[in-house]
Design a protein around this motif. Structure first.
Motif, mmCIF file in Angstrom:
data_model
loop_
_atom_site.group_PDB
_atom_site.id
_atom_site.type_symbol
_atom_site.label_atom_id
_atom_site.label_comp_id
_atom_site.label_asym_id
_atom_site.label_seq_id
_atom_site.Cartn_x
_atom_site.Cartn_y
_atom_site.Cartn_z
ATOM 1 N N ASP A 1 50.703 47.748 106.957
ATOM 2 C CA ASP A 1 50.986 48.697 108.033
ATOM 3 C C ASP A 1 49.869 49.737 107.988
ATOM 4 O OD1 ASP A 1 52.162 49.260 105.458
ATOM 5 O OD2 ASP A 1 53.203 50.977 106.321
ATOM 6 N N VAL A 2 48.813 49.492 108.735
ATOM 7 C CA VAL A 2 47.576 50.256 108.607
ATOM 8 C C VAL A 2 47.592 51.458 109.550
ATOM 9 C CG1 VAL A 2 45.063 50.175 108.757
ATOM 10 C CG2 VAL A 2 46.335 48.154 107.990
ATOM 11 N N ALA A 3 47.356 52.635 108.976
ATOM 12 C CA ALA A 3 47.268 53.853 109.781
ATOM 13 C C ALA A 3 45.825 54.217 110.110
ATOM 14 C CB ALA A 3 47.942 55.017 109.060
ATOM 15 N N SER B 1 49.668 47.646 113.903
ATOM 16 C CA SER B 1 49.246 48.786 113.086
ATOM 17 C C SER B 1 50.488 49.428 112.483
ATOM 18 C CB SER B 1 48.487 49.810 113.934
ATOM 19 O OG SER B 1 49.387 50.550 114.754
ATOM 20 N N SER B 2 50.285 50.516 111.775
ATOM 21 C CA SER B 2 51.401 51.374 111.379
ATOM 22 C C SER B 2 51.831 52.227 112.566
ATOM 23 C CB SER B 2 50.983 52.287 110.231
ATOM 24 O OG SER B 2 51.906 53.348 110.049
ATOM 25 N N ASP B 3 53.103 52.601 112.575
ATOM 26 C CA ASP B 3 53.539 53.534 113.624
ATOM 27 C C ASP B 3 52.967 54.933 113.400
ATOM 28 O OD1 ASP B 3 55.048 54.321 111.440
ATOM 29 O OD2 ASP B 3 56.992 54.095 112.432
ATOM 30 N N THR C 1 44.266 53.446 104.620
ATOM 31 C CA THR C 1 45.274 54.484 104.777
ATOM 32 C C THR C 1 46.540 53.881 105.377
ATOM 33 O OG1 THR C 1 43.500 56.065 105.188
ATOM 34 C CG2 THR C 1 45.742 56.732 105.790
ATOM 35 N N SER C 2 47.669 54.126 104.728
ATOM 36 C CA SER C 2 48.914 53.460 105.124
ATOM 37 C C SER C 2 50.113 54.172 104.527
ATOM 38 C CB SER C 2 48.891 52.003 104.634
ATOM 39 O OG SER C 2 50.172 51.405 104.726
ATOM 40 N N PRO C 3 51.230 54.206 105.256
ATOM 41 C CA PRO C 3 52.476 54.713 104.658
ATOM 42 C C PRO C 3 53.063 53.757 103.628
ATOM 43 C CG PRO C 3 52.544 54.776 107.065
ATOM 44 C CD PRO C 3 51.367 53.939 106.692
#
Length: 567
Positions: free
Chosen positions: A85-87, A125-127, A76-78
């Motif tokens: 950028d991993v969410a 990570s992702s923000d 899951t990522s934007p």
């Protein structure tokens, strides 16, 4: 940690389980094929590759002759940085499918005798990760904020960054936040894009989080991990300024790395992870993406740390006998010193494809991506790329291939700026890495060249990709695809990847010819722009196993490699 389930189905049986000894560990001589999921195969017609598309094409990879696949992030990522950028580290982005699709892909790969390596992104990570959102909301000094690298700014009101570090993607490595009460607040570190905050590896909870992530994917059947930015994570104590030169610019001596990379504390992370992998059956492994000085690589690998680290020196070597020989000798010696096999790689999703790199003069200085006015000699580049590949596949150790290189795909230069997604392009206007990530051509006369049934493709495919499609090369003698298939099957049959095979460099060859003896196989590479006559004797009369270009008896054409069987 997340809302994703932490339970895993019963993992599919792994390929040919054997007693784990150094001679039998699969990763020591494996050929690993990198899949960039967005650009491999699209199963649902939305123009973006996905996991069911990978599963559908696994027989192609088995027939190609590889031993394992490595998948770039599908979490899951934007998608601000191609999934790096991993969410959510333990779920699949809906663009790529679902966890059940991942399970099916791993299970099918194992049925076909293929191992599966997944990417892990531990530096940042992702923000949009729930823990970063909690850190923003919780405020300075909170346990939530301590999961990331936050610091007070300098200056009278904290208006200046905590130090002078710059981002790999250009610009400052710090961004100031607005606190919940609306006032200017602390700064957070992002060595890469602003959307990629760095984890605080001084916090034990971060260690616990990633131990859980490792176990989650190992339980689901992953055979190993490629570790992104493997020389990052641990930052120097006190976050000191980087050294600057007379012009006030950060000074990084040639062969060195920025101050925030390659700090010794990162080695302890691999000492922590190794027992986790060793507790699972099937020789699970770690391969590191560590862009560090070569002499530092042995510190990262060994029985108590990672299994392998990419040998980027071979990828960076200029075309020529001395440079290529040095790029073989030194890493072999360094890896042998710690009992680890060397890894060989010529292309990946972060560099210009070698079919284009080799189309320039050896002293050509590349920037970040291939600019539109940098036009390689496509024919020369492909000739040299094929030759370099045969050299690479003859060497002892593991080899990593990047999707599409077996088709001879070039770097794509003319992607419209509005379609480019690489954050380096968006932040600094450089060409960026999108040119190596254009979707694969499977069928010459199909919509989107067989990548997607609807004709959609998230990046445009150039016309030349049609000539290089899989169906245009299958069964065609001398095609790049058939050369790869032949070399890969010979490599396995002859045991060329065995780390104990040794490499002997031949002497008394014509100028500009690199010769390597690999037991019963001799590999010759002509790095000159003219054919050379082989000296009379065994080499001139040897059996040709595979060549990167058509041969004439007793001669080796320009920019050509050949495997010979000698008595």
């Amino acid at each position: 940690m997340t809302t994703s389930p932490l339970t895993a189905p019963l993992a599919a049986p792994r390929p040919s389980e054997q007693e784990s000894t150094p001679e039998k560990q699969w990763w020591r001589d494996a050929v690993v094929y990198q899949v960039y999921p967005r650009s491999f195969a699209d199963s649902n017609g939305d123009g973006m590759g996905d996991l069911p598309g990978v599963t559908e094409r696994l027989p192609y990879l088995r027939d190609l002759g590889v031993d394992a696949i490595w998948l770039s992030p599908f979490y899951t990522s934007p998608q601000k940085d191609g999934g790096y950028d991993v969410a959510d580290y333990i779920d699949v982005d809906p663009r790529f499918g679902s966890l059940s699709d991942a399970d099916e892909m791993i299970g099918r790969a194992h049925e076909l005798g293929l191992r599966v390596i997944v990417d892990i992104v531990p530096n940042h990570s992702s923000d949009q990760h729930v823990l970063f959102q909690e850190a923003l909301a919780a405020g300075p000094g909170s346990p939530e904020r301590d999961m990331y690298v936050f610091a007070e700014g300098k200056g009278e009101d904290g208006e200046l960054p905590p130090n002078n570090w710059t981002s790999i993607f250009h610009g400052p490595a710090w961004t100031r936040i607005t606190e919940a009460d609306g006032t200017p607040g602390q700064w957070y570190l992002h060595i890469f894009d602003t959307s990629q905050p760095d984890w605080n590896w001084e916090n034990p909870r971060v260690h616990e989080l990633f131990r859980d992530v490792l176990r989650f994917w190992l339980d689901r059947g992953a055979d190993g991990f490629r570790v992104d930015v493997a020389h990052g994570m641990v930052k120097p104590e006190g976050l000191p300024d980087a050294t600057v030169n007379a012009e006030g610019l950060i000074d990084i001596p040639e062969g060195e790395v920025p101050v925030y990379f390659d700090n010794d504390g990162v080695l302890d992370i691999y000492r922590e992870w190794r027992p986790i992998l060793d507790s699972y059956e099937g020789d699970r492994m770690l391969v590191l993406e560590a862009w560090i000085p070569e002499q530092r690589l042995p510190l990262y690998i060994g029985d108590d740390k990672a299994h392998q680290s990419f040998n980027f020196g071979f990828l960076q070597a200029r075309w020529g006998v001395q440079t290529m020989r040095a790029a073989i000798e030194k890493p072999l010696a360094l890896a042998d010193a710690v009992g680890s096999p060397t890894t060989w790689v010529l292309s990946n999703h972060d560099v210009i494809r070698h079919a284009s790199r080799y189309g320039f003069a050896p002293d050509h200085a590349f920037g970040e991506g291939l600019a539109r006015d940098e036009v390689p000699d496509a024919e020369l580049g492909l000739h040299r790329a094929r030759a370099a590949t045969l050299l690479m596949l003859s060497l002892p150790g593991a080899a990593y291939l990047y999707q599409g290189e077996e088709l001879g795909l070039p770097e794509v230069r003319d992607i419209p700026d509005e379609l480019r997604e690489d954050p380096a392009h968006l932040r600094a206007g450089v060409p960026g890495r999108d040119g190596s990530r254009v979707p694969l051509p499977w069928v010459r006369d199909a919509p989107a060249l067989g990548f997607s049934s609807t004709g959609r493709s998230w990046l445009p495919q150039p016309e030349v990709f049609g000539e290089l499609a899989v169906d245009a090369q299958e069964g065609v003698a001398g095609s790049t695809l058939e050369m790869y298939r032949t070399a890969l099957h010979l490599r396995r049959e002859l045991g060329l990847g065995r780390p104990d095979g040794g490499v002997t460099f031949l002497r008394d060859l014509p100028g500009g010819v690199l010769g390597v003896s690999r037991g019963e196989v001799t590999v010759l590479v002509n790095t000159t722009d003219a054919a050379v006559v082989l000296p009379p004797g065994p080499l001139a009369a040897a059996e040709v196993l595979v060549a990167s270009a058509p041969l004439e008896p007793g001669t080796l054409p320009a920019d050509t490699a050949v495997w010979l069987r000698t008595e």
